[in-house]
Write an enzyme that holds these catalytic residues in place. Structure first.
Site, PDB file in Angstrom:
ATOM      1  N   GLU A  15     -11.520 -16.720   8.877  1.00 41.28           N
ATOM      2  CA  GLU A  15     -10.886 -18.026   9.061  1.00 41.28           C
ATOM      3  C   GLU A  15     -10.173 -18.495   7.793  1.00 41.28           C
ATOM      4  OE1 GLU A  15     -13.284 -20.857  11.610  1.00 41.28           O
ATOM      5  OE2 GLU A  15     -14.838 -19.400  11.095  1.00 41.28           O
ATOM      6  N   SER A 150     -14.144 -20.283  15.118  1.00 42.74           N
ATOM      7  CA  SER A 150     -12.792 -20.227  15.683  1.00 42.74           C
ATOM      8  C   SER A 150     -12.694 -19.351  16.924  1.00 42.74           C
ATOM      9  CB  SER A 150     -11.781 -19.765  14.620  1.00 42.74           C
ATOM     10  OG  SER A 150     -11.599 -20.748  13.640  1.00 42.74           O
ATOM     11  N   TYR A 216      -5.149 -22.572  18.098  1.00 41.89           N
ATOM     12  CA  TYR A 216      -4.199 -22.577  16.990  1.00 41.89           C
ATOM     13  C   TYR A 216      -2.764 -22.182  17.342  1.00 41.89           C
ATOM     14  CZ  TYR A 216      -8.617 -22.664  14.455  1.00 41.89           C
ATOM     15  OH  TYR A 216      -9.875 -22.993  14.008  1.00 41.89           O
ATOM     16  N   ARG A 255     -18.773 -31.742  13.490  1.00 44.69           N
ATOM     17  CA  ARG A 255     -18.350 -31.855  14.885  1.00 44.69           C
ATOM     18  C   ARG A 255     -19.364 -31.161  15.781  1.00 44.69           C
ATOM     19  NH1 ARG A 255     -13.942 -28.608  14.978  1.00 44.69           N
ATOM     20  NH2 ARG A 255     -14.901 -27.324  16.576  1.00 44.69           N
ATOM     21  N   ASP A 257     -19.870 -29.663  19.565  1.00 46.61           N
ATOM     22  CA  ASP A 257     -19.140 -29.220  20.758  1.00 46.61           C
ATOM     23  C   ASP A 257     -20.084 -29.162  21.950  1.00 46.61           C
ATOM     24  OD1 ASP A 257     -16.900 -28.962  19.181  1.00 46.61           O
ATOM     25  OD2 ASP A 257     -17.193 -26.828  18.817  1.00 46.61           O
ATOM     26  N   GLU A 270     -22.350 -25.885  20.205  1.00 43.39           N
ATOM     27  CA  GLU A 270     -22.576 -25.543  18.807  1.00 43.39           C
ATOM     28  C   GLU A 270     -22.158 -26.704  17.921  1.00 43.39           C
ATOM     29  OE1 GLU A 270     -19.205 -22.901  17.128  1.00 43.39           O
ATOM     30  OE2 GLU A 270     -19.454 -22.260  19.201  1.00 43.39           O
ATOM     31  N   ASN A 272     -20.187 -27.614  14.191  1.00 42.58           N
ATOM     32  CA  ASN A 272     -19.309 -27.158  13.116  1.00 42.58           C
ATOM     33  C   ASN A 272     -19.519 -28.099  11.934  1.00 42.58           C
ATOM     34  OD1 ASN A 272     -17.085 -26.659  11.405  1.00 42.58           O
ATOM     35  ND2 ASN A 272     -15.843 -25.955  13.129  1.00 42.58           N
ATOM     36  N   GLY A 276     -12.039 -28.370  10.729  1.00 46.58           N
ATOM     37  CA  GLY A 276     -10.664 -28.367  10.258  1.00 46.58           C
ATOM     38  C   GLY A 276     -10.258 -29.725   9.719  1.00 46.58           C
TER      39      GLY A 276
END
Length: 306
Positions: A15, A150, A216, A255, A257, A270, A272, A276
């Site tokens: 990443e 990602s 992305y 974050r 999810d 999960e 994060n 980003g």
């Protein structure tokens, strides 16, 4: 003392390119705020020299292995340099999908049904055609590397004959893999800033699932903000997300999810811990919806460093 901030970016994970973008946005913002900050690409810079170079804080804009799995956090702890985001243990557990699920299940929180495989089991599967019983999960399923971000290495398997190819792909990224049930509902993400949740986002995509391209590259991905949930359901989602965050011991900004099944029930996916940080990334989008500008977001994250 004038603060000298190291913006840690780049690194050697898969990443890297996303991290470079996040780090540059953070760096530009800190400099606009007249905060003395320098980009530090941990792939090229001897990280143990941070203290000697006069850095007194680190803003972690790293993604993936080495950056959000507790590794860099351990180095910074050793150097006694405060840093943004979660600590060593919370970072390591959050990066590990299976361990996160085990902890949540232990607390009675909902996660999608799954089974796990390690490399030794996979070798038996390749050598002896070991049958993997998917009766409890059904089809389709998702095959995922345990510690990767990602959506790298993830496959959606619609028929059993495609399972071996998906497993080989996932094991290219990790020595441990999980096979997760397909839920068939919507995907949501909830940002956490300190002890508060940010407005939830519903993610809709034209790809088969929310893969790397959908995140992305594709122009067919939509981010609904507000998410479209009723007030009651949104409160449920926010509460579940903050509980999951606290159970893993996370701190700072991150974050959570979440997926729903066809009946609208929430299941944790999960966490994060180093999301980003471009101006179009999900955390900055949610912060903006809450009336928090990008510069305010960066400042608050930095102020929470410990």
């Amino acid at each position: 003392m004038v603060e000298k901030i190291a913006v840690l970016l780049g690194g050697s994970s898969r990443e890297r390119n996303i991290s470079l973008l996040s780090g540059q946005e953070v760096l530009n913002t800190l400099r606009d705020l007249r905060i003395d900050s320098q980009p530090i690409d941990i792939r090229d810079f001897p990280i143990l020299k941070l203290k000697k170079e006069g850095f007194i804080k680190a803003f972690i804009a790293l993604h993936g292995r080495g950056g959000e799995d507790g590794t860099i956090q351990g180095v910074l702890e050793y150097l006694k340099i405060p840093y943004t985001g979660s600590g060593i243990l919370a970072s390591a557990i959050s990066m590990n999908k299976l361990r996160s699920k085990y902890l949540w299940k232990g607390y009675g929180l909902p996660t999608a049904p799954f089974i796990s495989l390690n490399w030794r089991q996979m070798k038996n599967y390749l050598d002896h055609e070991l049958v993997i019983n998917l009766d409890a999960l059904g089809l389709p399923v998702f095959v995922k590397p345990n510690c990767e971000g990602s959506s790298l290495g993830i496959s959606r398997v619609n028929k059993l004959s495609d399972l071996k190819t998906a497993l080989i792909k996932a094991f290219h990224y990790d020595k441990e893999v999980l096979i997760e049930a397909f839920l068939g509902g919507e995907e949501y993400t909830v940002g956490i800033l300190g002890n508060q949740t940010l407005p939830s986002i519903c993610i809709q995509y034209s790809e088969e699932f929310y893969n790397y391209d959908a995140k992305y590259i594709s122009h067919g991905t939509r981010y609904l903000l507000p998410s479209g949930l009723s007030t009651e359901k949104d409160k449920e989602l926010q509460s579940l997300s903050l509980t999951a965050w606290n159970i893993l011991g996370c701190r700072g900004c991150g974050r959570v999810d979440v997926l729903t099944d066809s009946d609208g029930k929430f299941y944790l996916l999960e966490i994060n811990t180093s999301p980003g940080m471009t101006k179009t990334s999900l955390i900055p989008r949610a912060a903006k919806q809450a009336g928090i500008s990008f510069s305010q977001l960066v400042t608050e994250i930095l102020n929470m460093s410990s």
